[in-house]
Design a protein around this motif. Structure first.
Motif, PDB file in Angstrom:
ATOM      1  N   ILE A 189       0.820  -1.216   0.000  1.00  0.00           N
ATOM      2  CA  ILE A 189       0.000   0.000   0.000  1.00  0.00           C
ATOM      3  C   ILE A 189       0.857   1.272   0.000  1.00  0.00           C
ATOM      4  CG2 ILE A 189      -0.251   0.037   2.517  1.00  0.00           C
ATOM      5  CD1 ILE A 189      -3.119   1.043   2.082  1.00  0.00           C
ATOM      6  N   MET A 190       2.018   1.180   0.631  1.00  0.00           N
ATOM      7  CA  MET A 190       2.877   2.369   0.687  1.00  0.00           C
ATOM      8  C   MET A 190       3.401   2.739  -0.697  1.00  0.00           C
ATOM      9  SD  MET A 190       4.949   1.516   4.155  1.00  0.00           S
ATOM     10  CE  MET A 190       5.826   3.057   4.354  1.00  0.00           C
ATOM     11  N   ALA A 191       3.524   1.721  -1.552  1.00  0.00           N
ATOM     12  CA  ALA A 191       4.064   1.968  -2.892  1.00  0.00           C
ATOM     13  C   ALA A 191       2.999   2.530  -3.830  1.00  0.00           C
ATOM     14  CB  ALA A 191       4.634   0.673  -3.461  1.00  0.00           C
ATOM     15  N   ILE A 192       1.742   2.423  -3.452  1.00  0.00           N
ATOM     16  CA  ILE A 192       0.666   2.914  -4.321  1.00  0.00           C
ATOM     17  C   ILE A 192       0.513   4.430  -4.203  1.00  0.00           C
ATOM     18  CG2 ILE A 192      -1.804   2.722  -4.866  1.00  0.00           C
ATOM     19  CD1 ILE A 192      -1.754  -0.069  -3.578  1.00  0.00           C
ATOM     20  N   VAL A 193       0.724   4.933  -2.978  1.00  0.00           N
ATOM     21  CA  VAL A 193       0.472   6.361  -2.726  1.00  0.00           C
ATOM     22  C   VAL A 193       1.376   7.251  -3.572  1.00  0.00           C
ATOM     23  CG1 VAL A 193       0.432   8.182  -0.973  1.00  0.00           C
ATOM     24  CG2 VAL A 193      -0.112   5.838  -0.341  1.00  0.00           C
ATOM     25  N   GLU A 194       0.767   8.161  -4.324  1.00  0.00           N
ATOM     26  CA  GLU A 194       1.571   9.107  -5.092  1.00  0.00           C
ATOM     27  C   GLU A 194       1.163  10.563  -4.866  1.00  0.00           C
ATOM     28  OE1 GLU A 194       3.051   8.210  -8.967  1.00  0.00           O
ATOM     29  OE2 GLU A 194       2.246   6.182  -8.871  1.00  0.00           O
ATOM     30  N   ALA A 195      -0.028  10.739  -4.286  1.00  0.00           N
ATOM     31  CA  ALA A 195      -0.449  12.123  -4.051  1.00  0.00           C
ATOM     32  C   ALA A 195      -1.383  12.197  -2.846  1.00  0.00           C
ATOM     33  CB  ALA A 195      -1.156  12.676  -5.279  1.00  0.00           C
ATOM     34  N   ALA A 196      -1.447  13.391  -2.276  1.00  0.00           N
ATOM     35  CA  ALA A 196      -2.350  13.615  -1.146  1.00  0.00           C
ATOM     36  C   ALA A 196      -3.003  14.977  -1.314  1.00  0.00           C
ATOM     37  CB  ALA A 196      -1.579  13.559   0.164  1.00  0.00           C
ATOM     38  N   ARG A 197      -4.294  15.031  -0.981  1.00  0.00           N
ATOM     39  CA  ARG A 197      -4.992  16.304  -1.062  1.00  0.00           C
ATOM     40  C   ARG A 197      -5.144  16.870   0.354  1.00  0.00           C
ATOM     41  NH1 ARG A 197      -7.670  18.678  -4.904  1.00  0.00           N
ATOM     42  NH2 ARG A 197      -7.820  16.812  -6.191  1.00  0.00           N
ATOM     43  N   TYR A 198      -4.826  18.151   0.470  1.00  0.00           N
ATOM     44  CA  TYR A 198      -4.902  18.803   1.780  1.00  0.00           C
ATOM     45  C   TYR A 198      -5.800  20.022   1.704  1.00  0.00           C
ATOM     46  CZ  TYR A 198      -0.629  16.176   2.843  1.00  0.00           C
ATOM     47  OH  TYR A 198       0.305  15.187   3.039  1.00  0.00           O
ATOM     48  N   ARG A 199      -6.421  20.285   2.828  1.00  0.00           N
ATOM     49  CA  ARG A 199      -7.015  21.598   3.021  1.00  0.00           C
ATOM     50  C   ARG A 199      -6.181  22.281   4.101  1.00  0.00           C
ATOM     51  NH1 ARG A 199     -12.412  24.319   3.137  1.00  0.00           N
ATOM     52  NH2 ARG A 199     -12.128  25.935   4.725  1.00  0.00           N
ATOM     53  N   ILE A 200      -5.642  23.436   3.738  1.00  0.00           N
ATOM     54  CA  ILE A 200      -4.807  24.162   4.700  1.00  0.00           C
ATOM     55  C   ILE A 200      -5.479  25.502   4.994  1.00  0.00           C
ATOM     56  CG2 ILE A 200      -2.515  25.115   5.169  1.00  0.00           C
ATOM     57  CD1 ILE A 200      -1.509  23.245   2.843  1.00  0.00           C
TER      58      ILE A 200
END
Lengths: 228, 623
Positions: free
Chosen positions: A104-115
């Protein structure tokens, strides 16, 4: 069997670090009496893998982890049992069976944030956004094992929108590179914005909305059928 | 008023989860629906306080009552204290974030002398007057208990009343009395009078202390009729019947002891003459294996902890250790739980047990010979021989350990240079034993750590009269040993304690009411977290003694006569003055005293009619 579950972490639990989150889940599985498969050998470790570490201070509604179990569980049953053993502030919202063996760690390529942040008075949010997006390069100093290093984060800012919350506070909705290859933490992104706009920005709140993997030219959430 | 902690505060302090609460098993109640709000204060940081079993027990015992809400309070670390003072945030409790000042009873547990300035600091942060006499109608009652309360005098001016001995039962009687008093609408002193009638409660303001010209005490007398001349400690007679928490709070962040602590028994049969715990927790009272197993199982289910540790002063002395651990191992193995077994004497059986219990990396084994020669070990009644030591070390090295820690004290009564040299000899012996084992049978890379602490004479021990070594004497001994050890082997590492801390410990362990002024002054001079190296300010302490005109050596370094009235002479911990004196005399002659199971020595604890005092045939009060 392997289950991929999604969970969120609220304000009340955001002041603990990644290792504490891991331990919290290990203990919750024990309380829920859901038997997690353990590694063999000298120092058996439970097989729970988190998609992306959670920094202290970050709330989220889009966290994922894979867990290997000794017994079969229906996802619904799994969610019920685990939630009954989790403290207030962390909640499992979904669970799916995983057949794909990919880490699963290898799948992650992006993250969406609200700042959420406070902006210096004379700046205007749309101007700030276009200033960031129009740059070819945004150089920031990133701490590495061997000291500080110059680092261009512009190619790693995939999407950026934003607006005004009312009062003196604003927000960004930003999609940033995440995962093992390239990772831009929201604080580092804000440092980049400060560099572009030559201003000081006060972060009020950081919230992770979702983690994504890439399928061709599309971003898909981690529990999409493509990754399972 | 509820305290709001936001990112601006919490993101700017180390380990913010120290202040946020919300842990698994935290008790949630509506404060509106209870009669008594109790703030249980631990005068040290969260990670230390949350490792303390006594606090967990009393939190549970109090919260079992529907009329009471007990919440937890810890000392904020310096970074948080700074922010709190800047923003005017008062000390708050973790459960509701309500200010401690709004509680009915504020209770401190006193586990070590060096936390006393933290008690004052917490009261100040709470906005509660530090001096008991300055508290009025709207202030909480400030109470304290724990092992240090056996000499309550240094804190007598700050605490409304002390609880002497074990708290599980007496705390409930205090709550009952408080409710009755609250309904009666009478004044503050009236509640203190009611409390003073409860066995085990000591109200310092009801006693007058007078002094001789040489600064020793001439008398400690109650000021009203009906106040007991002596306050006897409370004990739990039946350990099987008393409440024990299975649903303990599970912290989010790592704490010092982050595991289930299963209490096997209270007290110790050994009677090592330097050890306060060995005397003040008498008599030995065991829990039966069945109860322990039930509590172990319940704790595992309710906490999810991955480790369980046995708690007692000496695990090996548990009557049915073999059968009990066999059953416990079944329980833990099946659930993939580590079992840790501290305070074990090392023999073949326990090595076997340790290997089965925990997949330990064979690195650390701790031995506590305490003194370097057999003569001095007899003086302190340690009850182990040179041969025991050698056997244990051999067994450990043969068992694959290569890292042993040896704990000693310097400054014990009758100690000579030869005894200090004996520490180096023992360390050398350990090295020799290791090298005598065939290479293929031992683990590579020997590491022997020798640690010395500085002996602190404590109340209610046979050495309570003994004048502690001076800081200079300690230092000389440490350097002498360092030099000796450096010549033995490179495999030896030597650690020693800061003698200045031990000196202050000795002052406050045996201090009278007058040293309270020094505490106050030292706190004003900026002292807090004195048990933490990075905060310890020796000069500020010395300045405080000077400013108050109090000589610390009078308390630490002076040897008392048996006839002197000691500051704690109105406190009765069960062990009699006569017995302690007898033990002291035997110590000076190097005569050992058998353990409680072999023979009753008539220490006085039989008055409680509990535990081992009921089962071992009493030798009466004969020496």
């Amino acid at each position: 069997m392997k289950i991929r579950f999604r969970f969120d972490r609220g304000e009340e639990l955001k002041y603990i670090g990644h290792l504490d989150v891991m331990r919290l889940f290990e203990r919750a599985f024990k309380r829920a009496e859901i038997p997690v498969t353990h590694s063999q050998g000298f120092n058996p470790r439970p097989h729970i893998v988190f998609a992306q570490p959670m920094a202290l201070g970050l709330s989220s509604e889009g966290e994922f982890a894979d867990v290997e179990l000794d017994e079969d569980y229906e996802p619904y049953d799994f969610i019920e049992r685990l939630n009954s053993a989790l403290p207030a502030g962390v909640r499992v919202t979904d669970a799916k069976k995983v057949k794909n063996g990919k880490n699963i760690m290898a799948i992650v390529e992006a993250a969406r944030y609200r700042i959420d942040f406070g902006l210096v008075p004379e700046k205007n949010i749309d101007g700030v956004i276009s200033e960031v997006l129009n740059r070819d390069r945004i150089i920031v100093l990133k701490k590495t094992k061997s000291g500080e290093k110059e680092f261009d984060i512009r190619p790693l800012i995939y999407e950026l929108t934003g607006g005004r919350n009312g009062g003196d506070s604003y927000f960004f909705n930003v999609l940033l590179a995440a995962g093992q290859e390239n990772n831009v933490r929201p604080e580092l992104f804000i440092t980049g914005v400060e560099t572009c706009t030559n201003s000081d920005i006060e972060i009020l709140r950081m919230h992770r909305i979702m983690l994504y993997g890439r399928a061709g030219d599309r971003w898909l959430p981690l529990d999409d059928g493509k990754f399972l | 008023m509820r305290i709001r902690l936001d990112d601006k505060i919490l993101m700017n302090v180390e380990k913010p989860a120290r202040y946020t609460g919300g842990e698994w098993n935290m008790v949630v109640k509506d404060p509106e629906n209870v009669d008594v709000r109790f703030a249980f204060c631990f005068p040290d940081v969260y990670e230390v306080g949350m490792s303390h079993l006594g606090m967990k027990i009393l939190y549970h015992v109090l919260n079992k009552r529907s009329d009471t809400y007990c919440e937890r309070v810890f000392a904020p670390w310096a970074d948080m204290e700074k922010i709190m003072r800047e923003r005017g945030i008062p000390l708050f409790a973790l459960e509701t974030k309500d200010p401690v000042k709004e509680f009915d009873i504020v209770g401190f547990t006193l586990q070590y002398e060096m936390c006393y300035t933290n008690v004052l600091n917490m009261l100040d942060l709470a906005g509660i007057p530090l001096l008991a006499e300055e508290r009025g109608k709207n202030h909480p009652f400030v109470i304290a208990g724990g092992p240090c309360a056996c000499n309550p005098e240094p804190l007598a001016d700050f605490i409304d009343f002390f609880v002497i001995g074990e708290g599980e039962e007496v705390i409930l009687e205090i709550i009952d009395a408080y409710k009755e008093w609250k309904n009666s609408g009478s004044g503050r002193t009236e509640f203190l009078r009611m409390a003073a009638k409860i066995p085990g409660v000591y109200v310092p303001s009801f006693y007058k202390v007078t002094y001789n010209e040489d600064n020793t005490i001439s008398g400690i007398k109650p000021v009203y009729p009906g106040i007991p001349e002596k306050v006897r400690k409370r004990i739990i007679k039946d350990m099987d019947a008393v409440d024990f928490p299975e649903d303990i709070v599970v912290p989010f962040i790592g704490t010092v002891h982050d595991r289930i602590m299963l209490e096997m028994f209270r007290g110790c049969i050994r009677g090592c003459r330097f050890c306060q715990a060995g005397f003040i927790y008498r008599p030995v009272r065991e829990k039966s294996p069945g109860v322990l197993l039930k509590q172990a199982k319940g704790s595992i289910e309710k906490t999810g902890y991955e480790e369980i540790s046995l708690v007692s002063l000496s695990t090996s002395d548990y009557s049915c250790l073999a059968d009990f651990t066999e059953e416990l191992l079944k329980l833990t193995e099946e659930r993939k739980i580590n079992l840790s077994l501290p305070s074990l004497r090392i023999d073949n059986f326990t090595i076997d047990l340790m290997e089965k219990a925990q997949k330990v990396r064979k690195s650390g084994l701790t031995f506590a010979p305490e003194a370097g020669t057999q003569r001095l070990r007899d003086v302190i009644n340690k009850g182990i021989t040179e041969e025991d030591m050698e056997n244990s070390l051999r067994i450990a090295f043969e068992g694959g350990w290569n890292n042993v820690k040896l704990y000693f004290m310097v400054g014990l009564p009758t100690e000579t240079e030869e005894d200090i040299a004996g520490i180096a000899d023992l360390a050398k012996k350990a090295v020799d034993i290791y090298y005598r084992i065939p290479k293929e049978k031992r683990a590579k890379g020997l590491n022997v750590t020798v640690s010395t602490s500085c002996f602190v004479p404590k109340p209610f021990t046979p050495f309570q009269w003994f004048g502690q070594n001076t800081v200079e004497e300690f230092h000389k001994k440490q350097m002498y040993l360092k030099d000796k050890l450096s010549k033995v082997s490179r495999a030896i590492t030597y650690n020693w304690h800061d003698a200045r801390v031990s000196f202050l410990e000795a002052v406050f362990a045996r201090g009278d009411r007058r040293v309270g002024r020094v505490l106050l002054r030292a706190w004003r001079n900026g002292c807090r977290f004195d048990a933490w190296n990075e905060f310890f300010k020796y000069d500020a302490w010395m300045q405080a003694f000077e400013e108050e005109g109090i000589d610390p050596a009078f308390y630490a370094n002076r040897t008392r006569d048996y006839g002197e009235i000691l500051p704690w002479s109105h406190i009765d911990m069960g062990v009699s003055q006569k017995f302690l004196q007898r033990e002291c005399e035997k110590a000076y002659k190097g005569i050992v005293t058998p353990n409680c199971r072999i023979q009753c020595t008539g220490c006085g604890s039989a008055v409680f009619g509990a535990g081992i005092c009921k089962t071992v045939s009493a030798g009466g009060n004969t020496p």
